[in-house]
Design an enzyme around this catalytic site. Structure first.
Site, short mmCIF file in Angstrom:
data_model
loop_
_atom_site.label_atom_id
_atom_site.label_comp_id
_atom_site.label_asym_id
_atom_site.label_seq_id
_atom_site.Cartn_x
_atom_site.Cartn_y
_atom_site.Cartn_z
N ASP A 76 -1.49 3.88 -3.05
CA ASP A 76 -2.38 3.25 -2.07
C ASP A 76 -1.70 3.06 -0.72
OD1 ASP A 76 -0.71 1.30 -3.35
OD2 ASP A 76 -1.99 -0.31 -2.61
N GLU A 136 -0.50 -1.48 -4.74
CA GLU A 136 0.79 -2.09 -4.36
C GLU A 136 0.67 -2.92 -3.10
OE1 GLU A 136 4.73 -2.49 -2.41
OE2 GLU A 136 2.94 -1.49 -1.66
#
Length: 362
Positions: A76, A136
């Site tokens: 991400d 994350e």
């Protein structure tokens, strides 16, 4: 996976592979398309055993080697820039060997290196577990790596881990821990025209700010690396209206502490500094010691050929450390460019990172 899954060529130049990853928008919560592409590419490699959990993927060699190394990276990114004509966005763009786009440094360059290694190393001299995970860049409770730990702990066993976060091609050992606090002052509300009838909670908070301003951050040596701490007010809230003496003020504080301390040690330190005030810890994550004494880590540092440095920010090496796995950060790109409107990485840096890891693992 769906019929529209984007095909990734893991044998292409690793810098071009990075561009292809950037072109798949994967802002936190929207990692599905990229996870599909990564899973599809990895399942095409017969030497790997592949598992998917949500938008996280594990791929492992099973060669019976004496050691197992984990290479990990998150899929991400933070949200796209809102400033018009920003270059650190999606899709990617090139300018004289420099690749621009969201995630160029944090951390699609590192993910591209993982994928290239997964395709190239059919028989590495150490078994390798490749970890690609979601969420994350958001609150820790959503972490895809945390979910993998809960659901597939046995598949995350290893002797040494490398997180391919951007480090400008230098090994950065361990990481600082981080904790957040709220320090509250309580006053008495009154009409501002008759301020002497109340007690101003915002004024009372001034002493908290003075103590934080005067605080001298420590530099702590841990296993040969010097970790610089920081303790700062990051937000302040108080007041209800322009004509009311505020009866409450809250100062939010962030403490980045060296990995010689536990979160409880950090809390005790902040409470001591702010003695006399109400202090509540709202969040905490332990740091990680460098782990450079492990033979695999020492050999890796030698292969990279640069003096290792400390990691000041918190990263997921702390999760591996918590599992008893020594871990370091090593990846292409300048961490200071992460999340910026101008996020970029050089093709040379991505290729150099791949070469260093390949040389060590072959």
């Amino acid at each position: 996976m769906t019929a529209s899954t984007i095909a990734l060529d893991l044998t292409s130049d690793v810098a071009e592979l990075t561009a292809a990853l950037i072109d798949i928008n994967s802002v936190s919560g929207n990692e599905g398309a990229l996870a599909d592409a990564v899973e599809s590419a990895l399942r095409g490699l017969p030497h790997l055993h592949v598992l998917r959990d949500g938008d996280a993927i594990l791929a492992r060699t099973e060669l019976g080697r004496d050691e197992r190394v984990i290479l990990a990276g998150h899929l991400d990114t933070v949200p796209l820039p809102t400033v018009p004509q920003s270059r650190g966005t999606v899709p990617s763009s090139w300018d004289d060997g420099v690749l621009y786009g969201r995630g160029a440094t944090d951390m699609k360059g590192g993910v591209a290196v993982q994928l290239a290694l997964a395709a190239q190393l059919t028989a590495p001299r150490r078994d390798v577990t490749y970890v690609f995970y979601d969420h994350e860049e958001v609150e820790a409770s959503l972490s895809g790596l945390g979910r993998l730990v809960r659901n597939h702990r046995e598949l995350l066993a290893g002797d040494f881990a490398i997180l391919l976060e951007p480090t400008d091609g230098t090994v950065e050992g361990g990481c600082n821990g981080t904790s957040r606090f709220e320090a509250t002052t309580v006053g008495k509300a009154a009409h501002s025209a008759r301020a002497w009838m109340g007690q101003n909670a915002i004024h009372a908070a001034a002493e908290i700010l003075v103590r934080l301003r005067n605080h001298e951050p420590a530099t702590v040596t841990v296993d040969g690396l010097d970790y610089r701490e920081s303790l700062n007010a990051v937000k302040i809230n108080g007041g209800t209206a322009g004509n009311v003496i505020p009866d409450k003020a809250v100062v939010e504080i962030n403490y980045r502490f060296a990995p010689d301390k536990t979160p409880d040690d950090a809390e005790a330190y902040v409470r001591g500094l702010l003695e006399g005030f109400e202090v509540v810890r709202t969040d905490a994550a332990a740091g990680a010691r460098p782990g450079l004494q492990h033979p695999a880590a020492a050999e890796f540092v030698a292969a990279v050929g640069a003096e290792p440095k400390p990691k000041y920010g918190w990263t997921d090496v702390a999760r591996f450390s918590e599992l008893g796995i020594p871990a370091v950060n090593f990846g292409p790109g300048d961490a200071l460019l992460a999340h910026t409107d101008n996020e970029h990485v050089t093709a040379e840096a991505i290729r150099a990172c791949l070469e260093a890891l390949s040389r060590w693992l072959r």
